[in-house]
Design a protein around this motif. Structure first.
Motif, PDB file in Angstrom:
ATOM      1  N   PRO A 115       0.811  -1.224   0.000  1.00 54.89           N
ATOM      2  CA  PRO A 115       0.000   0.000   0.000  1.00 54.89           C
ATOM      3  C   PRO A 115       0.845   1.275   0.000  1.00 54.89           C
ATOM      4  CG  PRO A 115      -0.095  -1.080   2.146  1.00 54.89           C
ATOM      5  CD  PRO A 115       0.587  -2.024   1.218  1.00 54.89           C
ATOM      6  N   LEU A 116       2.043   1.209   0.628  1.00 53.78           N
ATOM      7  CA  LEU A 116       2.901   2.399   0.641  1.00 53.78           C
ATOM      8  C   LEU A 116       3.308   2.771  -0.779  1.00 53.78           C
ATOM      9  CD1 LEU A 116       4.559   4.527   2.175  1.00 53.78           C
ATOM     10  CD2 LEU A 116       6.421   2.855   2.285  1.00 53.78           C
ATOM     11  N   TYR A 117       3.737   1.794  -1.569  1.00 54.89           N
ATOM     12  CA  TYR A 117       4.132   2.070  -2.945  1.00 54.89           C
ATOM     13  C   TYR A 117       2.947   2.555  -3.776  1.00 54.89           C
ATOM     14  CZ  TYR A 117       8.709  -0.151  -2.181  1.00 54.89           C
ATOM     15  OH  TYR A 117       9.963  -0.454  -1.735  1.00 54.89           O
ATOM     16  N   ASN A 118       1.772   2.038  -3.475  1.00 55.49           N
ATOM     17  CA  ASN A 118       0.584   2.512  -4.181  1.00 55.49           C
ATOM     18  C   ASN A 118       0.243   3.949  -3.786  1.00 55.49           C
ATOM     19  OD1 ASN A 118       0.124   0.161  -5.675  1.00 55.49           O
ATOM     20  ND2 ASN A 118      -1.002  -0.802  -4.006  1.00 55.49           N
ATOM     21  N   ILE A 119       0.520   4.317  -2.523  1.00 51.21           N
ATOM     22  CA  ILE A 119       0.292   5.696  -2.076  1.00 51.21           C
ATOM     23  C   ILE A 119       1.293   6.645  -2.723  1.00 51.21           C
ATOM     24  CG2 ILE A 119       0.461   7.257  -0.085  1.00 51.21           C
ATOM     25  CD1 ILE A 119      -0.591   4.925   1.649  1.00 51.21           C
ATOM     26  N   LEU A 120       2.566   6.234  -2.766  1.00 49.58           N
ATOM     27  CA  LEU A 120       3.640   7.115  -3.232  1.00 49.58           C
ATOM     28  C   LEU A 120       3.762   7.162  -4.748  1.00 49.58           C
ATOM     29  CD1 LEU A 120       6.453   6.198  -0.651  1.00 49.58           C
ATOM     30  CD2 LEU A 120       4.854   8.117  -0.566  1.00 49.58           C
ATOM     31  N   GLY A 121       3.314   6.107  -5.449  1.00 55.97           N
ATOM     32  CA  GLY A 121       3.491   6.054  -6.898  1.00 55.97           C
ATOM     33  C   GLY A 121       4.938   5.768  -7.273  1.00 55.97           C
TER      34      GLY A 121
ATOM     35  N   LEU B  53      15.325  14.530   1.959  1.00 55.07           N
ATOM     36  CA  LEU B  53      14.522  14.527   3.180  1.00 55.07           C
ATOM     37  C   LEU B  53      14.309  13.107   3.702  1.00 55.07           C
ATOM     38  CD1 LEU B  53      13.020  16.411   5.113  1.00 55.07           C
ATOM     39  CD2 LEU B  53      10.965  16.116   3.700  1.00 55.07           C
ATOM     40  N   SER B  54      14.120  12.151   2.788  1.00 55.45           N
ATOM     41  CA  SER B  54      13.941  10.757   3.201  1.00 55.45           C
ATOM     42  C   SER B  54      15.206  10.200   3.843  1.00 55.45           C
ATOM     43  CB  SER B  54      13.564   9.896   1.982  1.00 55.45           C
ATOM     44  OG  SER B  54      12.304  10.256   1.475  1.00 55.45           O
ATOM     45  N   ILE B  55      16.358  10.561   3.298  1.00 53.18           N
ATOM     46  CA  ILE B  55      17.632  10.105   3.864  1.00 53.18           C
ATOM     47  C   ILE B  55      17.817  10.676   5.267  1.00 53.18           C
ATOM     48  CG2 ILE B  55      20.143  10.219   3.603  1.00 53.18           C
ATOM     49  CD1 ILE B  55      19.664  10.304   0.556  1.00 53.18           C
TER      50      ILE B  55
ATOM     51  N   LYS C  19       6.718   0.110  12.843  1.00 53.25           N
ATOM     52  CA  LYS C  19       7.132   0.817  11.621  1.00 53.25           C
ATOM     53  C   LYS C  19       6.001   0.852  10.609  1.00 53.25           C
ATOM     54  CE  LYS C  19       9.593  -1.381   8.580  1.00 53.25           C
ATOM     55  NZ  LYS C  19      10.723  -2.073   7.904  1.00 53.25           N
ATOM     56  N   MET C  20       5.320  -0.265  10.445  1.00 51.52           N
ATOM     57  CA  MET C  20       4.243  -0.356   9.459  1.00 51.52           C
ATOM     58  C   MET C  20       3.106   0.607   9.790  1.00 51.52           C
ATOM     59  SD  MET C  20       1.724  -3.560   8.705  1.00 51.52           S
ATOM     60  CE  MET C  20       0.863  -3.265  10.257  1.00 51.52           C
ATOM     61  N   VAL C  21       2.620   0.532  11.018  1.00 51.47           N
ATOM     62  CA  VAL C  21       1.463   1.342  11.404  1.00 51.47           C
ATOM     63  C   VAL C  21       1.791   2.832  11.348  1.00 51.47           C
ATOM     64  CG1 VAL C  21      -0.136   1.891  13.275  1.00 51.47           C
ATOM     65  CG2 VAL C  21       0.469  -0.492  12.823  1.00 51.47           C
ATOM     66  N   VAL C  22       2.881   3.222  12.011  1.00 50.43           N
ATOM     67  CA  VAL C  22       3.247   4.639  12.075  1.00 50.43           C
ATOM     68  C   VAL C  22       3.617   5.173  10.693  1.00 50.43           C
ATOM     69  CG1 VAL C  22       4.851   6.322  13.053  1.00 50.43           C
ATOM     70  CG2 VAL C  22       3.977   4.453  14.474  1.00 50.43           C
ATOM     71  N   GLY C  23       4.426   4.400   9.940  1.00 46.06           N
ATOM     72  CA  GLY C  23       4.870   4.856   8.623  1.00 46.06           C
ATOM     73  C   GLY C  23       3.735   5.039   7.636  1.00 46.06           C
TER      74      GLY C  23
ATOM     75  N   ILE D 124       9.279   6.842   6.229  1.00 46.37           N
ATOM     76  CA  ILE D 124      10.543   6.378   6.802  1.00 46.37           C
ATOM     77  C   ILE D 124      10.642   6.716   8.292  1.00 46.37           C
ATOM     78  CG2 ILE D 124      13.026   6.872   6.748  1.00 46.37           C
ATOM     79  CD1 ILE D 124      12.799   6.850   3.696  1.00 46.37           C
ATOM     80  N   LEU D 125       9.955   7.774   8.728  1.00 48.64           N
ATOM     81  CA  LEU D 125       9.954   8.100  10.155  1.00 48.64           C
ATOM     82  C   LEU D 125       9.414   6.943  10.998  1.00 48.64           C
ATOM     83  CD1 LEU D 125       8.758  11.823  10.350  1.00 48.64           C
ATOM     84  CD2 LEU D 125      10.983  10.898  11.037  1.00 48.64           C
ATOM     85  N   GLY D 126       8.547   6.139  10.390  1.00 48.24           N
ATOM     86  CA  GLY D 126       8.020   4.981  11.108  1.00 48.24           C
ATOM     87  C   GLY D 126       9.111   4.034  11.551  1.00 48.24           C
ATOM     88  N   ALA D 127      10.229   3.967  10.801  1.00 50.31           N
ATOM     89  CA  ALA D 127      11.332   3.073  11.167  1.00 50.31           C
ATOM     90  C   ALA D 127      11.974   3.499  12.488  1.00 50.31           C
ATOM     91  CB  ALA D 127      12.380   3.054  10.054  1.00 50.31           C
ATOM     92  N   SER D 128      12.017   4.795  12.759  1.00 50.13           N
ATOM     93  CA  SER D 128      12.586   5.265  14.028  1.00 50.13           C
ATOM     94  C   SER D 128      11.711   4.847  15.202  1.00 50.13           C
ATOM     95  CB  SER D 128      12.733   6.790  14.003  1.00 50.13           C
ATOM     96  OG  SER D 128      13.673   7.190  13.032  1.00 50.13           O
ATOM     97  N   PHE D 129      10.415   4.996  15.043  1.00 52.37           N
ATOM     98  CA  PHE D 129       9.498   4.581  16.108  1.00 52.37           C
ATOM     99  C   PHE D 129       9.577   3.068  16.335  1.00 52.37           C
ATOM    100  CE2 PHE D 129       7.727   8.667  14.894  1.00 52.37           C
ATOM    101  CZ  PHE D 129       7.331   9.204  16.109  1.00 52.37           C
ATOM    102  N   GLY D 130       9.662   2.304  15.235  1.00 46.23           N
ATOM    103  CA  GLY D 130       9.767   0.855  15.348  1.00 46.23           C
ATOM    104  C   GLY D 130      11.049   0.429  16.031  1.00 46.23           C
ATOM    105  N   GLY D 131      12.169   1.070  15.666  1.00 47.00           N
ATOM    106  CA  GLY D 131      13.454   0.746  16.290  1.00 47.00           C
ATOM    107  C   GLY D 131      13.468   1.062  17.770  1.00 47.00           C
TER     108      GLY D 131
END
Length: 542
Positions: free
Chosen positions: A33-39, A124-126, A166-170, A192-199
């Protein structure tokens, strides 16, 4: 091999396998779904950022966690509990420094890294990934400590926690940003911010699990062994870990270089195809769709590689060479039984898989998956053979094979991507060439380094026959349903998904029957699994 030793290995592998299956399901729920959201364009920003992050994370954590697990397993086998604690403390400080440096590099040099990758909108993503490097480093210490004691539960649970958060927050952040009218590049950074919360969530769990283990280990506080100095312990950690990290980072570096080369060749007027940045990002986004499925089978392998390293390290200390061979054969056999049919399935069902999963996919993505499906088996074999070499004290040899694979990858990339009819498909071809090279070299190294040589005839032929027949069944069933129900692909995604599930279900039954009939897994393998006796009885294995 003693039954206890086999059960220790396969019990740990099974625990990790369950968690990694959950993680992969959550990952699909996240990325599709993320890739479908971002295109296509936003997906490229997300992928470029993750490739850079993977390089720094690999440099920080690939070698030292394996070295820590191996050193703890060896010390524990020898009864040196003071040395076990010294290994942990030295590793913690080393990882803390590495993680801090990696996070700072990612944060302050994000725009420069994005420019080098010919994707300036990914800056910004990096930057959003910067905290994750430190979190991953600290998590690796706790995971390596538990794995060295052959306790796979902390690793398993923490990975599930990390992925779920990560999934839910991202997804929520990405969806809210794109819906609010922000660019897809900003949406990718939000995801990508979701990865910080997951970690962070996973690290808190690991700290709790370590404290719980410390209470259990209280009787060992009176250990009388004399631990090596911190300097000597660090030296040994680096001696084992650096070659492993270098070998692993070769592939992370090559993935990064490959991404940059593809984007450059697609856009360069004089040395490539002269596309606009947006057109190149759209085409590379198609490659990422195929890459998402290509990474599917590889999630199974770490369940065995993580468990096999302390097992073989412990056997090596005791010089039980025949048992080392048995464990290595078992790891390769079980890994092949699981991964080979998935690779075949991706190839024969590439078109419906892409149609069902990605709203933006095209024929380009399907052709990419044909090639990457084959490559996925060689990636899995590379991971397993590399771990066996590392665990048995030959950690420098995989570095050689990976460097050779990297050379092949660059050469094929430079040769193929600039050809108009091939373009981004060249990146899939160079990936296949790279991992075929590494696999063959690793098998040669195993043949000549193990005193008790691995019997490959017990690993490949039966699994290959079962997988090919299974692939034919999947292809035939879906082809029939395509004519009778889908009318040549004219039906919608939902009906295509139903037909795809039916074809996969039939193929799974066929494969299971063939695995039992051909004895692709031995009775001894099955009995070593948790509830193995019941499984063997259910499958009527004798």
């Amino acid at each position: 091999m003693p039954e206890k030793r086999k059960q220790s290995f396969l019990h740990g592998a099974t625990i990790l396998l369950v968690s990694m299956t959950i993680i992969k399901i959550l990952g699909a729920i996240y990325k599709v779904p993320l890739y479908n959201i971002l295109g296509d364009s936003g997906t490229t920003d997300f992928a470029i950022a993750y490739n850079i992050y993977n390089l720094l994370a690999t440099l920080s954590t690939a070698g030292l966690p394996i070295a820590l697990a191996r050193m703890i397993a060896e010390a524990h086998t020898q009864g040196r509990e003071n040395q076990v604690r010294r290994n942990y403390r030295v590793a913690y400080m080393a990882f803390l420094v590495l993680g801090t440096v990696g996070s700072l590099v990612l944060f302050f040099f994000s725009d420069g890294l994005a420019g080098i990758m010919s994707t300036p909108t990914a800056g910004l993503s990096i930057q959003a990934l910067a905290p994750v490097v430190l979190l991953v480093c600290l998590m690796s210490v706790y995971r390596g400590y538990a794995e060295g004691h052959r306790d796979m539960i902390p690793t398993s649970v923490s990975q599930v926690v990390e992925t779920a958060v990560k999934m839910v927050v991202g997804l929520v952040i990405a969806w809210l940003l794109v819906r609010a009218g922000y660019s897809v590049s900003t949406g990718a950074a939000g995801a990508i911010l979701g990865a910080s919360f997951g970690g962070a969530a996973a690290l808190l769990y690991l700290i709790f699990a370590k404290r719980k283990r410390s209470r259990v280990e209280a009787p060992y506080e009176q250990a009388t062994d004399r631990a090596d100095s911190s300097k000597r312990t660090l030296a040994r950690l680096l001696k084992i870990g650096v070659p492993i990290a270098l070998g692993s980072s070769v592939m992370a570096i090559m993935t990064l270089i490959d991404s940059g080369l593809v984007m450059w060749r697609l856009q360069s007027v004089t040395h490539g195809l002269g596309m606009t940045n947006e057109a190149a990002k759209t085409l590379y986004g198609q490659y990422q769709y195929g890459l998402t499925l290509f990474n599917g089978p590889t999630f199974l392998v770490p369940a065995f590689t993580v468990s096999i390293i302390p097992t073989i390290a412990s056997l090596a200390v005791q010089k039980r060479r025949s048992e080392i061979r048995d464990v290595a054969e078992m790891g390769l056999r079980v890994s092949t039984v699981l991964n080979l049919p998935m690779a075949v399935g991706m190839v024969v069902l590439a078109a419906p898989l892409m149609q069902v999963l990605f709203t933006h996919s095209t024929g380009v993505a399907v052709n990419i998956l044909y090639i990457l499906g084959i490559a996925s088996f060689f990636v899995c074999t590379t991971l397993m053979t590399t771990s066996i070499l590392q665990a048995s004290g030959h950690e420098r040899l995989p570095v050689i094979s990976m460097i050779c694979g990297a050379v092949v990858e660059i050469a094929l990339n430079l040769l193929l991507v600039g050809i108009p009819k091939i373009n981004v498909l060249g990146s899939a071809i160079d990936t296949l060439g790279c991992y075929v090279t590494i696999t063959l070299l690793n098998l040669v190294f195993l043949h000549f380094t193990m005193s008790e040589r691995i019997r490959f005839t017990k690993i490949i032929p039966r699994q290959l026959i079962a997988s090919l027949v299974m692939g034919a069944a999947a292809w035939g069933v879906y082809g029939l349903l395509d004519k009778l129900v889908l009318h040549g692909g004219q039906a919608g995604r939902m009906m295509t998904a139903v037909c795809l599930v039916v074809a996969i279900g039939v193929a799974a039954v066929v494969y299971l029957v063939l695995v039992v009939m051909l004895r692709a897994l031995t009775l001894e393998d099955v009995l070593s699994l948790p509830k193995g006796a019941k499984i063997a009885k259910l499958l009527r294995m004798k």
